[in-house]
Design a protein around this motif. Structure first.
Motif, PDB file in Angstrom:
ATOM      1  N   PRO A 186     -10.481   4.581   5.537  1.00  0.00           N
ATOM      2  CA  PRO A 186      -8.782   4.135   5.492  1.00  0.00           C
ATOM      3  C   PRO A 186      -8.422   3.604   3.942  1.00  0.00           C
ATOM      4  CG  PRO A 186      -9.921   2.437   6.792  1.00  0.00           C
ATOM      5  CD  PRO A 186     -10.924   3.548   6.535  1.00  0.00           C
ATOM      6  N   ASN A 187      -7.042   3.427   3.624  1.00  0.00           N
ATOM      7  CA  ASN A 187      -6.729   2.754   2.341  1.00  0.00           C
ATOM      8  C   ASN A 187      -7.125   1.547   2.457  1.00  0.00           C
ATOM      9  OD1 ASN A 187      -3.726   4.734   3.073  1.00  0.00           O
ATOM     10  ND2 ASN A 187      -4.925   4.893   1.064  1.00  0.00           N
ATOM     11  N   HIS A 237      -9.434  11.620   1.577  1.00  0.00           N
ATOM     12  CA  HIS A 237      -8.691  11.458   2.936  1.00  0.00           C
ATOM     13  C   HIS A 237      -8.597  12.828   3.758  1.00  0.00           C
ATOM     14  CE1 HIS A 237      -7.731   7.192   2.186  1.00  0.00           C
ATOM     15  NE2 HIS A 237      -7.100   7.657   1.221  1.00  0.00           N
ATOM     16  N   ASP A 248     -15.575   0.999   5.940  1.00  0.00           N
ATOM     17  CA  ASP A 248     -14.117   0.249   6.418  1.00  0.00           C
ATOM     18  C   ASP A 248     -14.253  -1.275   5.906  1.00  0.00           C
ATOM     19  OD1 ASP A 248     -11.744  -0.392   7.120  1.00  0.00           O
ATOM     20  OD2 ASP A 248     -11.796   0.376   9.350  1.00  0.00           O
ATOM     21  N   LEU A 294      -1.382  10.006   1.825  1.00  0.00           N
ATOM     22  CA  LEU A 294      -1.468   8.690   2.984  1.00  0.00           C
ATOM     23  C   LEU A 294      -2.801   9.194   3.426  1.00  0.00           C
ATOM     24  CD1 LEU A 294       1.837   9.032   4.644  1.00  0.00           C
ATOM     25  CD2 LEU A 294       1.013   7.481   2.790  1.00  0.00           C
ATOM     26  N   ASP A 295      -3.453   8.135   3.793  1.00  0.00           N
ATOM     27  CA  ASP A 295      -4.631   8.197   4.835  1.00  0.00           C
ATOM     28  C   ASP A 295      -4.261   8.618   6.232  1.00  0.00           C
ATOM     29  OD1 ASP A 295      -3.960   5.953   6.115  1.00  0.00           O
ATOM     30  OD2 ASP A 295      -5.348   4.825   5.479  1.00  0.00           O
ATOM     31  N   PRO A 296      -5.169   9.204   6.963  1.00  0.00           N
ATOM     32  CA  PRO A 296      -4.860   9.843   8.338  1.00  0.00           C
ATOM     33  C   PRO A 296      -4.115   8.821   9.264  1.00  0.00           C
ATOM     34  CG  PRO A 296      -6.970  10.334   7.925  1.00  0.00           C
ATOM     35  CD  PRO A 296      -6.742   9.424   6.542  1.00  0.00           C
ATOM     36  N   ARG A 297      -4.246   7.650   8.932  1.00  0.00           N
ATOM     37  CA  ARG A 297      -3.493   6.447   9.806  1.00  0.00           C
ATOM     38  C   ARG A 297      -2.192   6.459   9.442  1.00  0.00           C
ATOM     39  NH1 ARG A 297      -6.591   1.324  11.774  1.00  0.00           N
ATOM     40  NH2 ARG A 297      -7.808   2.021   9.693  1.00  0.00           N
ATOM     41  N   ALA A 298      -2.104   6.184   8.167  1.00  0.00           N
ATOM     42  CA  ALA A 298      -0.531   6.071   7.621  1.00  0.00           C
ATOM     43  C   ALA A 298       0.121   7.389   7.946  1.00  0.00           C
ATOM     44  CB  ALA A 298      -0.387   5.812   6.227  1.00  0.00           C
ATOM     45  N   SER A 302       0.816  -1.404   0.080  1.00  0.00           N
ATOM     46  CA  SER A 302       0.084  -0.092  -0.117  1.00  0.00           C
ATOM     47  C   SER A 302       0.924   1.147  -0.178  1.00  0.00           C
ATOM     48  CB  SER A 302      -0.808  -0.124   1.118  1.00  0.00           C
ATOM     49  OG  SER A 302      -0.107   0.553   2.223  1.00  0.00           O
ATOM     50  N   ALA A 329     -11.329   4.043  15.516  1.00  0.00           N
ATOM     51  CA  ALA A 329     -11.546   2.780  15.188  1.00  0.00           C
ATOM     52  C   ALA A 329     -11.323   2.515  13.502  1.00  0.00           C
ATOM     53  CB  ALA A 329     -12.946   2.307  15.462  1.00  0.00           C
ATOM     54  N   HIS A 330     -11.491   3.419  12.844  1.00  0.00           N
ATOM     55  CA  HIS A 330     -11.259   3.664  11.351  1.00  0.00           C
ATOM     56  C   HIS A 330     -10.139   4.272  10.848  1.00  0.00           C
ATOM     57  CE1 HIS A 330     -14.806   0.958  11.701  1.00  0.00           C
ATOM     58  NE2 HIS A 330     -15.426   1.757  12.294  1.00  0.00           N
ATOM     59  N   GLY A 331      -9.345   4.536  11.573  1.00  0.00           N
ATOM     60  CA  GLY A 331      -8.061   5.303  11.099  1.00  0.00           C
ATOM     61  C   GLY A 331      -8.254   6.613  10.610  1.00  0.00           C
ATOM     62  N   LEU A 332      -9.436   7.418  11.177  1.00  0.00           N
ATOM     63  CA  LEU A 332      -9.546   8.779  10.633  1.00  0.00           C
ATOM     64  C   LEU A 332      -9.114   9.756  11.860  1.00  0.00           C
ATOM     65  CD1 LEU A 332     -12.928   7.775   9.158  1.00  0.00           C
ATOM     66  CD2 LEU A 332     -11.040   8.232   8.143  1.00  0.00           C
ATOM     67  N   GLU A 333      -9.100  10.854  11.388  1.00  0.00           N
ATOM     68  CA  GLU A 333      -8.757  11.867  12.516  1.00  0.00           C
ATOM     69  C   GLU A 333      -9.842  13.115  12.355  1.00  0.00           C
ATOM     70  OE1 GLU A 333      -4.834  13.001  12.280  1.00  0.00           O
ATOM     71  OE2 GLU A 333      -4.158  11.391  13.207  1.00  0.00           O
ATOM     72  N   LYS A 334      -9.939  13.762  13.385  1.00  0.00           N
ATOM     73  CA  LYS A 334     -10.470  14.967  13.435  1.00  0.00           C
ATOM     74  C   LYS A 334      -9.609  15.916  12.462  1.00  0.00           C
ATOM     75  CE  LYS A 334     -13.042  17.873  16.120  1.00  0.00           C
ATOM     76  NZ  LYS A 334     -13.840  18.640  16.748  1.00  0.00           N
ATOM     77  N   LYS A 385      -0.234  21.251   8.458  1.00  0.00           N
ATOM     78  CA  LYS A 385      -0.471  20.712  10.094  1.00  0.00           C
ATOM     79  C   LYS A 385       0.629  19.648  10.387  1.00  0.00           C
ATOM     80  CE  LYS A 385      -4.170  19.141  12.593  1.00  0.00           C
ATOM     81  NZ  LYS A 385      -4.705  17.741  12.735  1.00  0.00           N
TER      82      LYS A 385
END
Ligand SMILES: Nc1ncnc2c1ncn2[C@@H]1O[C@H](COP(=O)(O)OP(=O)(O)OP(=O)(O)O)[C@@H](O)[C@H]1O
Ligand SMILES: Nc1ncnc2c1ncn2[C@@H]1O[C@H](COP(=O)(O)OP(=O)(O)OP(=O)(O)O)[C@@H](O)[C@H]1O
Ligand SMILES: [Mg+2]
Ligand SMILES: [Mg+2]
Lengths: 263, 311, 251, 251
Positions: free
Chosen positions: D54-55, D207, D223, C183-187, C154, D245-250, C210
């Protein structure tokens, strides 16, 4: 990074820029065929052909010497023809010695050699001018109108579009390799030739995969907009009276070259 | 240099009209086959695929690797294109590449484009694919070995054809051009072979499904093996003759019916670079008159159309 | 015209060893486009510096100079060594350049081969190469990916491998071109932690303001081939006029 | 395992005409990977909805279904018309799909040819095609670029042309896959204004959580091939547990 170094079109307002691309293609090809037909040593005709090139340069507003400067590209190939200097029977001009061989330049050989170079030089200038005053997509349209099979012109159009994308990609890959081509203090950098070839081969393979997958995505994009195996285009070009006159004039000039060349 | 012209791209002026036209004829017939085959065999997906693949070959020709003394190896791609796309699509792709190189960069001429396509696109694809097909089902090592040989040979065949065309045009002397071209390309061919082998190796490792081994019928496959084998044999047989003993080549050529017998110097097929019918005879005067009339007629038609078209 | 904000010139508090010093660097592309118009700055041991600016500012062009892929007029010293043709290989071993798109960086079929390219090219011995690869993959926490095909990873994974390919060369300076793009937020979060934990001097170009705020104490703003501001990130992010003049935004 | 948050299921206040309705859509790629595991949702006339996750969540896969490029099990209705093999051309004229990478979308040499591609394939007359092209370019404010060559454009410009290529087909629904990726802040801002002003129903995967917050009243979270939340953007962005829980962010 943007790699536009491949564009040969020169934006200008001129008669030649406005001419229908079909006319430009046909006249260029006729001119090159005519060069190939001119006999050795047809100096008068060569001179007329050169005038034709110069006049076209002027008309294009690119400057009298525009094509001249770029025409050196065909020169390296002249090495291949150099043997005719010695191989054609005729009156010897000079003889010189290289290592153990004697070379004799004959007058007929010299005539042939010079004539080949002039033909190549005139032809390449005309081709240079053609792409300098015609946008490549228009050139492809012209080929379509001139009955080049659609499958070929379509491949060429895609090739042109993705040429820039993929060469960009290659340059970035080459750069990445260069950036890591380091040497530890005191040791010689780089592996063996085969290892280096392997790295290059891997790059080619990598590029192939990416191109392949990109073609899949492009196909999806085409399908999403209604493509079902047939490509439609609008015809953006129309022959105007000036286009017909220009063709007539060019044919007359080229015919005159042929006549002069045989007098 | 961004873009290195290779010694195989003949510019206009170096081949005479007759040789150029013969090469065009062979090329057009072959391409006609290729087009009808691809149109029949392949789906709508093939259009973007072949277009992007043509751009790929073009771009891949820029991937080089340092050899020694400032020189570098890179590849032509004919064999690779045929191996990954099949022979017919490979030929069309190579044709597009060569056409764009000639049209856009004047790397290779327009009138001689037929010859250039023949040398660098058609023959290379035929050899590459034919020899590759001959080892289908063998181990990976054997396949890669054969691919390397095929790639090397495809370059040699291109060089040989180029030399012959130059010689027939009276531009070069056979006993010089053949050893020179073949010598240089024996080295260039090694670069071609290495890159092709490693590129196909890469694809075998990552996406073996793309090499479509089972795609062709056994019979078509066998035909390609014959084509590849025969062309390969010719190259192998002709080149040592040619380089060592030019008279030998002439003998081989004549025995095979390549050229008519009884020619003093083969390049005098078209004596003195003039077209035969424009000699000093009454017939030629008539022919010249007819051509003149056609030209004048064409000019009148064009001017007439010009007056009719809106400006 | 770039607006130069002289007041934001900035004297770093202390500097224990200059890692990079660039002096009046100028560069024009072959087509005549002047991409760098006299760039000067220095990086100290341990500095983590963001390089921001609109598209076409010349950020990537500058980065390509730092290990001699492009060479313009002016002087570049890396760890006290002048960048010249002769010590190019040595400089390349010291400056690790990571490109924006990880696909540009990964040209070998497997992760191992890609990470081993630099060390192999440096002429290191085989055990040494293996050790370097292992510790580089360890550093980006991708040891399990050693034998994977790069092609199937990925984007976030590719990015980390791309960083490993230069870590394996033990660089003294890490130069990253837009590491968080795509990149997605997690990555992205994982990348931030990774960069924060790497104990190497780094210069990072990015459009992600940011990221700049979270990670870099110092920021350099470029526009039209010039440095228009260089100072503490907090000061620069407060300067609305500066940001909007150069197509930037407060995070 | 994706955590499904049933409490955030959401009944839209009012709906004057359903533009899209997807019912229990399932799909597996040929290699066996199950990318969609029963997706259901509806879009109303004028909705602007963000699709986040997420990806690898299956966002692009879902979008490729909406105009029949992929076809899985389940039902898709566009403006009351069932998506079947027979009315595929009609559906494709109604759903405008814009891919993430504009280089995949702009395959013709010139801008004009690309924007004309859709209308031409719909079999419209020449003057009609020209009128469509002009108004599409007008809508993305790129009329001056009609005769430009696609490869000379910047990413931001390419992105806008890519949107024009589907606007020219007068779609009832615009589906955009990561439209803001790779844009600098200025170009991103221009894109936001453009999307805000377009009076078309749209579904946008991204994203960029800041974009979600600014532009979309409603958000769908995906997801692992499932919809795990669907509701007003403000609610979703407040739900820390859901986001993390789904790799996202505020934003
Ligand atoms: N190979 C090239 N030839 C000519 N000009 C180039 C080339 N590469 C870049 N440029 C130009 O140089 C300028 C600086 O480009 P550069 O890539 O350094 O910008 P950048 O700051 O990295 O932008 P981005 O944020 O888009 O990555 C731009 O105007 C660009 O068009
Ligand atoms: N052609 C394919 N063959 C097999 N699996 C695929 C294919 N394309 C995608 N996948 C897989 O399907 C899943 C969903 O992919 P998809 O591209 O829809 O994700 P996405 O949500 O768009 O992710 P991203 O945010 O990275 O774009 C992923 O696990 C992916 O690896
Ligand atoms: Mg950049
Ligand atoms: Mg996606």
């Amino acid at each position: 990074m943007h790699f536009d170094a491949f564009d040969r079109y020169h934006e200008k307002e001129s008669i030649l820029h406005r001419l229908d691309p079909r006319v430009k293609v046909v006249v260029t090809v006729l001119f090159i065929v005519s060069n190939a037909l001119l006999p050795d040593g047809a100096w008068l005709a060569f001179a007329l052909a050169w005038m034709f090139v110069l006049a076209s340069n002027l008309l294009s507003k690119l400057g009298l010497g525009y094509t001249f400067k770029r025409s050196i590209i065909a020169l390296p190939f002249a090495l291949i023809a150099i043997t005719v200097l010695f191989s054609i029977p005729g009156n010897p001009l000079t003889t010189f010695r290289l290592f153990v061989w004697d070379f004799t330049i004959t007058d007929a050989g010299l005539l042939r050699f010079v004539s080949i170079l002039i033909r190549a030089w005139l032809s390449v200038q005309m081709a240079i001018l053609l792409v300098a005053v015609t946008r490549f997509p228009d050139l492809v349209h012209a080929l379509e109108h001139l009955r080049v099979p659609a499958i070929l012109t379509t491949i060429i159009a895609f090739l042109y579009r993705y040429l820039f994308v993929l060469t960009d990609e290659v340059f970035r890959l080459l750069r990445a390799r260069q950036a890591r081509s380091a040497a530890a203090p005191g040791s010689r950098s780089g592996g063996g030739v085969v290892w280096r070839a392997k790295v290059a081969g891997n790059m080619a393979g990598q590029l192939f995969l990416r191109s392949y997958e990109r073609s899949d995505r492009i196909y999806n994009a085409m399908v999403a907009r209604g493509y079902v195996g047939h490509l439609y285009t609008l015809n953006p070009h129309e022959m105007k009276s000036g286009d017909y006159y220009a063709t007539a004039f060019a044919i007359a000039a080229i015919f005159l070259m042929q006549v002069l060349g045989r007098l | 240099m961004l873009y290195a012209p290779t010694p195989l791209h003949i510019p206009d002026g170096f081949l005479n009209l007759i040789v150029s036209l013969i090469c065009w004829a062979i090329t057009i017939v072959t391409l006609g086959f290729a087009i009808s085959k691809t149109n029949k065999a392949l789906g709508e997906k093939q259009i973007p695929l072949m277009g992007v693949m043509a751009a790929f070959i073009f771009a891949a020709q820029m991937i080089n690797f340092p050899v020694a003394g400032g020189t570098s190896g890179h590849m032509l791609g004919g064999a690779l294109a045929a191996i990954v796309l099949g022979p017919w699509a490979g030929m069309l792709v190579m044709t597009a590449v060569i056409a764009v190189q000639a049209l856009l960069f004047q790397d290779g001429g327009l009138l001689v484009m037929g010859a250039n396509i023949l040398n660098m696109g058609l023959v290379t694809a035929a050899i590459g694919y034919g020899l590759y097909r001959s080892v289908i089902g063998q181990s990976k090592g054997v396949k890669l070995g054969m691919i390397g040989f095929a790639a090397w040979l495809s370059v040699m065949a291109g060089a040989l054809l180029t030399s012959l065309q130059l010689w027939l045009s009276g531009t070069s002397q056979l006993e010089i051009v053949i050893p020179a071209m073949m010598g240089v390309h024996a080295l260039i061919g090694i670069g071609e072979a290495l890159i092709t082998v490693f590129a196909v190796g890469f694809i075998m490792q990552t996406r073996p499904d793309l090499l479509g081994e089972g795609s062709e019928s056994a019979k078509a496959s066998r035909n390609w093996v014959y084509v590849g084998g025969i062309v390969a044999l010719l190259v192998v047989l002709i080149s040592p003759f040619a380089s060592g003993d030019p008279d030998g080549l002439e003998r081989v050529a004549i025995d095979m019916g390549f050229i008519g017998t009884g020619l003093d110097a083969p390049y005098e097929i078209i004596p003195d670079y003039t077209v035969p019918f424009l000699g000093e005879t009454a017939l030629s005067t008539i022919v010249a008159g007819v051509i003149g009339a056609i030209v004048v007629g064409a000019i009148i038609v064009l001017v007439g159309r010009g007056m009719k078209a809106k400006s | 015209m770039p607006v130069t904000h002289l007041n934001s010139s900035f004297a770093p508090p202390e500097c224990d060893g200059e890692v990079l010093s660039v002096n009046d660097l100028q560069f024009a592309y072959p087509d005549g486009h002047v991409a760098l118009k006299g760039i000067s700055f220095t990086l100290c041991q341990g500095d983590k510096v963001a390089l921001v600016g609109p598209n076409g500012a010349g950020k990537s062009t500058l980065m390509l100079h730092l290990n001699g892929i492009l060479n313009g007029h002016g002087m570049i010293d890396v760890a006290g060594k002048r960048l010249t043709r002769d010590n190019l290989p040595a400089i390349r071993a010291m400056v690790g350049l990571v490109f924006q798109n990880p696909d540009d960086q990964l040209f070998s079929p497997t992760v191992f081969e890609d990470v081993a390219f630099g060390p192999l090219h440096m002429g290191l011995s085989e055990p040494e190469v293996r050790a370097r690869v292992d510790s580089a993959l360890e550093a980006v926490r991708m040891s399990a990916y050693r034998d994977r095909l790069s092609h199937h990873l990925s984007v976030g994974e590719k990015k980390r491998i791309a960083i490993a390919t230069v870590l394996s060369m033990n660089p003294s300076l890490l130069v990253l071109d837009e590491p968080s793009a795509g990149l997605d937020p997690r990555a992205r979060r994982t990348l931030i932690h990774l960069l924060r934990d790497l104990p190497i001097t780094m210069l990072v170009s990015t459009h992600d303001m940011k990221l700049v705020e979270e990670l870099f104490p110092r920021t350099i703003v470029m526009d039209e081939g010039q440095i228009v501001a260089d100072g503490p990130t907090c000061d620069i992010l407060e300067d609305e006029a500066l940001l909007s003049a150069h197509g930037l935004e407060k995070p």
